[in-house]
Design an enzyme around this catalytic site. Structure first.
Site, PDB file in Angstrom:
ATOM      1  N   ARG A   1       0.782  -1.183  -0.025  1.00  0.00           N
ATOM      2  CA  ARG A   1       0.036  -0.003  -0.125  1.00  0.00           C
ATOM      3  C   ARG A   1       1.010   1.067   0.010  1.00  0.00           C
ATOM      4  NH1 ARG A   1      -4.710  -2.525   1.358  1.00  0.00           N
ATOM      5  NH2 ARG A   1      -4.979  -4.121   2.721  1.00  0.00           N
TER       6      ARG A   1
ATOM      7  N   GLY B   1     -13.591  -7.415   4.920  1.00  0.00           N
ATOM      8  CA  GLY B   1     -14.476  -6.705   3.746  1.00  0.00           C
ATOM      9  C   GLY B   1     -14.361  -4.919   4.071  1.00  0.00           C
TER      10      GLY B   1
ATOM     11  N   GLU C   1     -16.257  -6.392   9.372  1.00  0.00           N
ATOM     12  CA  GLU C   1     -15.416  -5.529  10.116  1.00  0.00           C
ATOM     13  C   GLU C   1     -15.813  -4.123  10.062  1.00  0.00           C
ATOM     14  OE1 GLU C   1     -11.411  -5.330   8.789  1.00  0.00           O
ATOM     15  OE2 GLU C   1     -11.929  -5.329   6.655  1.00  0.00           O
TER      16      GLU C   1
ATOM     17  N   ARG D   1     -18.647 -17.085  22.360  1.00  0.00           N
ATOM     18  CA  ARG D   1     -17.292 -16.891  21.937  1.00  0.00           C
ATOM     19  C   ARG D   1     -17.068 -15.862  20.757  1.00  0.00           C
ATOM     20  NH1 ARG D   1     -16.993 -19.196  26.051  1.00  0.00           N
ATOM     21  NH2 ARG D   1     -15.895 -21.134  26.534  1.00  0.00           N
TER      22      ARG D   1
ATOM     23  N   GLY E   1      -7.283  -3.444  -5.630  1.00  0.00           N
ATOM     24  CA  GLY E   1      -8.793  -3.070  -5.095  1.00  0.00           C
ATOM     25  C   GLY E   1      -8.964  -1.721  -5.561  1.00  0.00           C
TER      26      GLY E   1
ATOM     27  N   ARG F   1     -23.456 -23.329  22.121  1.00  0.00           N
ATOM     28  CA  ARG F   1     -22.892 -22.017  22.256  1.00  0.00           C
ATOM     29  C   ARG F   1     -23.462 -21.293  21.198  1.00  0.00           C
ATOM     30  NH1 ARG F   1     -16.651 -23.759  23.881  1.00  0.00           N
ATOM     31  NH2 ARG F   1     -16.897 -23.370  26.176  1.00  0.00           N
TER      32      ARG F   1
ATOM     33  N   ILE G   1     -10.228  -8.957  -1.927  1.00  0.00           N
ATOM     34  CA  ILE G   1     -11.174 -10.037  -1.284  1.00  0.00           C
ATOM     35  C   ILE G   1     -12.937  -9.193  -0.811  1.00  0.00           C
ATOM     36  CG2 ILE G   1      -9.440 -11.502  -0.400  1.00  0.00           C
ATOM     37  CD1 ILE G   1     -10.258 -10.338   2.405  1.00  0.00           C
ATOM     38  N   ASP G   2     -12.531  -8.120  -1.064  1.00  0.00           N
ATOM     39  CA  ASP G   2     -13.672  -7.538  -0.461  1.00  0.00           C
ATOM     40  C   ASP G   2     -14.987  -7.183  -1.362  1.00  0.00           C
ATOM     41  OD1 ASP G   2     -11.933  -7.025   1.707  1.00  0.00           O
ATOM     42  OD2 ASP G   2     -11.662  -4.805   0.929  1.00  0.00           O
TER      43      ASP G   2
HETATM   44  O1  F6P Z   1      -8.918  -4.987   1.559  1.00  0.00           O
HETATM   45  C1  F6P Z   1      -8.598  -6.146   1.671  1.00  0.00           C
HETATM   46  C2  F6P Z   1      -8.490  -6.166   3.421  1.00  0.00           C
HETATM   47  O2  F6P Z   1      -8.300  -7.633   3.719  1.00  0.00           O
HETATM   48  C3  F6P Z   1      -9.866  -5.759   4.053  1.00  0.00           C
HETATM   49  O3  F6P Z   1     -10.694  -6.808   4.116  1.00  0.00           O
HETATM   50  C4  F6P Z   1      -9.025  -5.595   5.196  1.00  0.00           C
HETATM   51  O4  F6P Z   1      -9.887  -4.285   6.132  1.00  0.00           O
HETATM   52  C5  F6P Z   1      -7.652  -4.939   4.985  1.00  0.00           C
HETATM   53  O5  F6P Z   1      -7.459  -5.555   3.789  1.00  0.00           O
HETATM   54  C6  F6P Z   1      -6.615  -5.492   6.038  1.00  0.00           C
HETATM   55  O6  F6P Z   1      -5.633  -4.874   5.517  1.00  0.00           O
HETATM   56  P1  F6P Z   1      -4.062  -5.207   6.014  1.00  0.00           P
HETATM   57  O7  F6P Z   1      -3.629  -6.607   5.753  1.00  0.00           O
HETATM   58  O8  F6P Z   1      -3.237  -4.057   5.736  1.00  0.00           O
HETATM   59  O9  F6P Z   1      -4.232  -5.370   7.868  1.00  0.00           O
END
Ligand code: F6P
Length: 423
Positions: free
Chosen positions: A130, A251, A307, A335, A160, A243, A207-208
């Site tokens: 990134r 995501g 998330e 849990r 992405g 449970r 993946i999102d």
């Molecule tokens: O954009 C893909 C992703 O896996 C998201 O689902 C997640 O919020 C983020 O990247 C996590 O980023 P990193 O791997 O930098 O912690």
């Protein structure tokens, strides 16, 4: 002869290697010269630094060089001799100083054998980042110069929404960047003329599944499959103990993984950003649903929390809080499981090999057909057809979703994501 480079950017996703492999192979078949850029946009910014004299000792690697492929995997996956690719079996088997020479080279010529066997590999073998540097104009200027220095005409970016937004930015700034390089005398007027039009195509690897104007992104089906398998595993232990489990899935600001995981795993309740629970307080609604399910004999409870889940006031909904509610109000032994990066890693499922293969070929064709009058494209899939959509439209529409959520216009966010969900 088109000189074509491919890079992967942002969070890795299963199927990126299949995309790189296809772009390289389709490029070669179509008569292009093929290159890879290591470490995403970061590699474009760093480019190929000149190397004089004997290789520097490994300890001299500057601190600012980003995380890179390990030396072992470089040897295994990228084989070079004399700066050019070796076909399998043509080398003398001595690659001892290659990792060192590659440390200063981020834009690398590759051929058919370099990408052999990549289809089924997880992550991205050419590295990703990134890149903060690429977000600055200075970084994009360096990237432009490095591309021209290597004589590269065309790039495929697999990443992405953030990465494709970066690609769109580079596309729109390109004429100014070229002009600046020419004025500074770093490129000749002939080079400015030759490289006046950036040929760039986006493949959506994430993946999102959060990119507009495509039904599916490369890596999303594998991540979904992974989540589904994990919940299957959780189910057996949950049932055994009667449970409840609160499962947090990735995501970012998109609820696709959470929603579809909920459908495929038969979850009791799902929290996603695009459609916060309507009934306030949502705690009552969730408990009511779970209680009813328990009453009809269910021995396990699965609540999925994306998330990026929020309530209708945009407050985050956290898995631990959901757990406390289930425990305190329903007396369930609860849990929390955060699936984390197990969702992102590992081998691609069949569809995440098929999709990048079909799209990779389309990306190369789009570049070969590109001219100053055609827009830069993103390769998508719509109703099972591989399509080209203007990159600028896809980026704009993706940003509209984020804006709709910020403005608490959830119905709009949902229908922008998928008109089928329009209320
Ligand atoms: O954009 C893909 C992703 O896996 C998201 O689902 C997640 O919020 C983020 O990247 C996590 O980023 P990193 O791997 O930098 O912690």
């Amino acid at each position: 002869k088109l000189k074509l480079a491919v890079l992967t950017s942002g969070g890795d996703s299963a199927g990126m290697n299949a995309a790189v492999r296809t772009v390289v192979k389709a490029g070669i078949i179509r008569g292009c010269e093929t290159w890879i850029v290591r470490e995403g946009y970061e590699g474009l910014v760093l480019g190929n630094q000149e190397h004089h004299g004997p290789p520097e000792p490994l300890a001299d690697i500057p601190d600012n060089v980003p995380a890179r492929i390990s030396d072992d995997s470089l040897i295994n996956n990228l084989r070079f001799g004399d700066g050019e690719l070796l076909r399998d079996g043509q080398g003398d088997g001595d690659f001892s100083d290659e990792p060192r020479s590659l440390r200063n080279r981020y834009i690398v010529r590759v051929g058919w054998d370099d990408v052999r066997g990549w289809m089924s590999e997880g992550g991205t073998l050419i590295g990703t980042a990134r890149s903060a540097a690429f977000r600055t104009r200075e970084g994009r200027l360096a990237a432009t110069y490095n591309l021209i220095k290597e004589g590269i005409d065309a790039i495929v970016v697999c990443g992405g929404d953030g990465s494709l937004t970066g690609a769109d930015r580079l596309r729109s700034e390109w004429p100014d960047l070229i002009e600046e390089l020419r004025n500074e005398g770093r490129i000749t007027p002939e080079q400015a003329e030759t490289y006046g039009h950036l040929k760039i195509v986006g493949l959506v690897g994430s993946i999102d599944n959060d990119m507009a104007l495509t039904d599916l992104t490369i890596g999303a089906p594998t991540a979904l499959h992974r989540i589904c398998e994990s919940i299957d595993n959780i189910n057996s232990t949950a049932s055994s103990h009667s449970r409840a489990f609160v499962v947090e899935v990735m995501g970012r600001h998109c609820g696709w993984l959470a929603l579809l995981a909920g459908v495929s795993a038969g979850a009791d309740f799902i929290f996603i950003p695009e459609r916060p629970p309507k009934a306030m307080p949502w705690e009552d609604e969730m408990c009511e649903v779970v209680r009813k399910h328990r009453e009809v004999g269910k021995r396990k409870t699965i609540v999925i929390v994306a998330e990026g889940a929020i309530d209708s006031e945009l407050n985050p909904i956290k898995a631990d809080y959901v757990k406390d509610i289930l425990t305190e109000r329903l007396g369930l032994d609860t849990r929390v499981t955060t699936l984390g990066h197990t969702q992102r890693g590992g081998r691609p499922c069949a569809y995440d090999r098929i999709l990048p293969t079909l799209q990779g070929v389309e990306a190369v064709d789009a570049l070969l057909e590109a001219n100053p009058n055609t827009p830069s494209y993103m390769i998508g899939i719509n109703e099972n057809k591989i399509v080209r959509v203007p990159l600028v439209d896809a980026v704009r529409k993706t940003q509209e979703v984020a804006k709709a959520i910020e403005e608490k216009n959830f119905a709009k966010a949902m229908s922008l994501r998928d008109p089928e969900f329009a209320e």
